[in-house]
Design a protein around this motif. Structure first.
Motif, short mmCIF file in Angstrom:
data_model
loop_
_atom_site.label_atom_id
_atom_site.label_comp_id
_atom_site.label_asym_id
_atom_site.label_seq_id
_atom_site.Cartn_x
_atom_site.Cartn_y
_atom_site.Cartn_z
N ALA A 264 -14.64 -1.29 6.97
CA ALA A 264 -13.90 -1.20 5.45
C ALA A 264 -14.81 -0.16 4.50
O ALA A 264 -13.79 0.46 4.13
N PHE B 242 -12.64 2.20 2.27
CA PHE B 242 -13.11 2.09 0.87
C PHE B 242 -13.48 3.94 0.53
O PHE B 242 -13.13 4.00 -0.72
N MET C 250 -12.43 5.25 -3.50
CA MET C 250 -13.25 5.30 -4.27
C MET C 250 -13.73 6.99 -4.44
O MET C 250 -13.61 7.43 -5.81
N LEU D 46 5.09 1.21 -7.73
CA LEU D 46 4.65 2.94 -8.31
C LEU D 46 5.20 3.81 -8.99
O LEU D 46 4.85 4.84 -9.68
N VAL E 43 -1.63 4.02 -6.82
CA VAL E 43 -2.22 4.13 -5.64
C VAL E 43 -4.12 3.33 -5.19
O VAL E 43 -4.20 2.69 -4.96
N VAL E 44 -4.44 4.61 -6.44
CA VAL E 44 -5.82 3.57 -6.30
C VAL E 44 -5.84 2.35 -6.71
O VAL E 44 -6.93 1.84 -5.54
N ALA E 45 -5.27 1.95 -8.14
CA ALA E 45 -5.35 0.35 -8.16
C ALA E 45 -5.22 -0.47 -6.87
O ALA E 45 -5.22 -1.34 -6.32
N LYS E 46 -3.69 0.21 -6.58
CA LYS E 46 -3.19 -0.47 -5.06
C LYS E 46 -4.59 -0.78 -3.56
O LYS E 46 -4.60 -1.98 -2.86
N LEU E 47 -4.69 0.32 -3.41
CA LEU E 47 -5.83 0.42 -2.41
C LEU E 47 -7.20 -0.93 -2.50
O LEU E 47 -7.45 -1.31 -1.26
N ILE E 48 -8.10 -0.18 -4.16
CA ILE E 48 -8.66 -1.53 -4.19
C ILE E 48 -8.27 -2.80 -4.24
O ILE E 48 -8.74 -3.69 -3.35
N VAL E 49 -7.49 -2.98 -4.88
CA VAL E 49 -7.00 -5.11 -5.27
C VAL E 49 -6.28 -5.98 -3.89
O VAL E 49 -6.21 -6.18 -4.20
N PHE E 50 -5.76 -4.60 -3.76
CA PHE E 50 -4.06 -5.45 -2.13
C PHE E 50 -4.81 -4.69 -1.08
O PHE E 50 -3.85 -4.19 -0.49
N ASN F 84 -6.10 -3.34 2.85
CA ASN F 84 -5.13 -3.97 4.28
C ASN F 84 -6.14 -3.61 5.10
O ASN F 84 -7.50 -2.61 4.45
N LEU G 90 -11.18 -3.00 5.53
CA LEU G 90 -11.09 -3.34 3.74
C LEU G 90 -11.24 -4.73 3.35
O LEU G 90 -11.34 -5.29 2.46
N ARG H 129 -15.21 -5.25 -3.75
CA ARG H 129 -14.91 -3.92 -3.98
C ARG H 129 -14.85 -3.72 -5.58
O ARG H 129 -14.34 -2.57 -5.42
N ALA I 97 -17.42 -2.60 -6.73
CA ALA I 97 -18.85 -1.44 -5.43
C ALA I 97 -17.76 -0.33 -6.45
O ALA I 97 -18.31 0.51 -6.36
N VAL I 98 -16.30 -0.53 -6.92
CA VAL I 98 -15.53 0.95 -7.51
C VAL I 98 -16.52 0.71 -9.20
O VAL I 98 -16.45 2.37 -9.38
#
Lengths: 269, 114
Positions: free
Chosen positions: A199, A203, A207, A245, B56-63, B65, B68, B76, B79-80
């Motif tokens: 994970a 991340f 980040m 997007l 893309v960043v927001a989606k990778l963090i909030v949704f 897979n 993670l 999450r 941490a951001v």
């Protein structure tokens, strides 16, 4: 001829202004005698830039993902070279792994890649000098990805126009080599990696993308676009808006552009 | 049959990965001809690219897979936030920001993972 010289002078002027804006003294512009030297200079810059550890980490995560979904190390390497975009690779790998419909995966990949279009449009004018043939721009266009784009936009104005393509190619080849190498490291590490660390590897991508975008956002235009993108991206995805997007980009980008025009008009008034 | 099964992922790579991705670079290459680096369309394009990237960043963090997704959303997000604030405080160092965010995620994941 004269126009070309004027354009060159203008671009140098802009480079100076850019440095004023970021309140950094004009660094000694590296001057390269040959294209080979410029290529090597670009590669060297890539390997010592902040993106080196960031890219290494991102691709360790991607390698781990590819291993988890049963893809081969060869496949991973080829996808890095040909797709050359971490978000698209994440979508592709998880799509194949979870058995999603291929049409759906292709659509998601193409949506995540729309950003490459404006990036190429913004990058190529920096690379083109009066003697540049379109053929020389094919490789830099393929190499265009987030880290390379951010570093190119930052570094190229300081490089002599006729050495920029070589510099940019050197930078890109070094990044691609880094990504390929660490993708394989992650792939072979993944076998023994506990879920929490996997994970943490995944991340690294969001980040580092967030911080590097913020780092290069020196103008009001960039900052507003960044903020709106975060908010709209979350909102549209949460509301299950189709093509979220695309709307995030077009909506957020256009609003940021209008804000930029308005503040500029007011400053001039 | 087995040859097809072995080649299938590579075919997917080209048709579903490479082509839908590369088309935007090719389009940029064709349409960027003759544009000046400070022309209005380039400025607008830059803003659109930045906004999509942020999305893309927001989606990778909030949704998220994969692995993670096992980390709670609050961890999450926290941490951001820690990573970003660290980046701003520590002389805009990207590396310090990423490391601080990672440390927070590992700690939070360890303490609060289901």
């Amino acid at each position: 001829m004269r126009r070309a010289r004027v354009r060159e002078a203008q671009s140098r002027l802009r480079a100076n202004r850019l440095c004023d804006k970021t309140r950094r003294p004009m660094p000694d512009s590296p001057s390269f005698q040959t294209s080979t030297a410029a290529f090597r200079g670009g590669a060297q810059h890539a390997l010592t830039s902040v993106f080196f550890p960031v890219m290494a980490g991102t691709y360790i995560g991607l390698g781990a993902l590819a291993h988890d979904f049963g893809l081969s190390a060869w496949w991973l390497t080829l996808s890095t070279i040909f797709v050359w975009a971490a978000p698209a690779q994440v979508i592709l790998i998880s799509g194949i792994g979870t058995g999603a419909a291929m049409v759906e995966v292709a659509l998601a990949v193409t949506l995540s890649a729309i950003r490459l279009f404006p990036m190429v449009v913004a990058l190529l004018p920096l690379l083109r000098s009066r003697t540049t043939r379109t053929g020389e721009l094919v490789l830099p266009a393929h190499f265009t990805s987030v880290s390379m784009w951010i570093e190119s936009l930052r570094m190229l104005p300081r490089i002599a126009p006729e050495r920029r393509i070589a510099y940019c190619n050197g930078l890109s080849v070094a990044y691609m080599g880094t990504a390929t190498t660490f993708g394989l490291v992650g792939y072979f590490l993944a076998a023994g990696l506990p879920s929490l660390f996997a994970a943490a590897l995944l991340f690294i991508t969001p980040m580092s993308f967030l911080i590097s975008t913020a780092r290069s956002a020196t103008t009001m235009l960039d900052r507003v676009a960044l903020g709106l993108g975060l908010v709209l991206g979350t909102a549209f995805a949460a509301l299950h808006v189709e093509l979220d997007l695309m709307w995030t980009g077009v909506g957020g980008g256009t609003i940021a552009y209008l804000v930029h025009r308005l503040t500029k008009a007011r400053a001039n008034a | 049959m087995t040859a097809t099964a072995e080649l299938w992922p590579y075919l997917v790579l080209v048709v579903v990965g490479f082509l839908p991705n590369e088309i935007w670079r090719a389009l940029g290459l064709v349409l960027a001809r003759g544009l000046n680096e400070e022309s209005q369309i380039v400025l607008w394009s830059r803003a659109v690219a930045t906004a999509i990237l942020a999305g893309v960043v927001a989606k990778l963090i909030v949704f998220s897979n994969g692995a993670l997704a096992n980390i709670p959303l609050e961890v999450r997000m926290g941490a951001v936030l820690v990573g970003f604030v660290t980046f701003l405080v520590v002389r805009r160092s990207a590396l310090a920001g990423v490391l601080a965010g990672e440390a927070t995620l590992l700690l939070g994941g360890y303490l609060f993972a289901p």
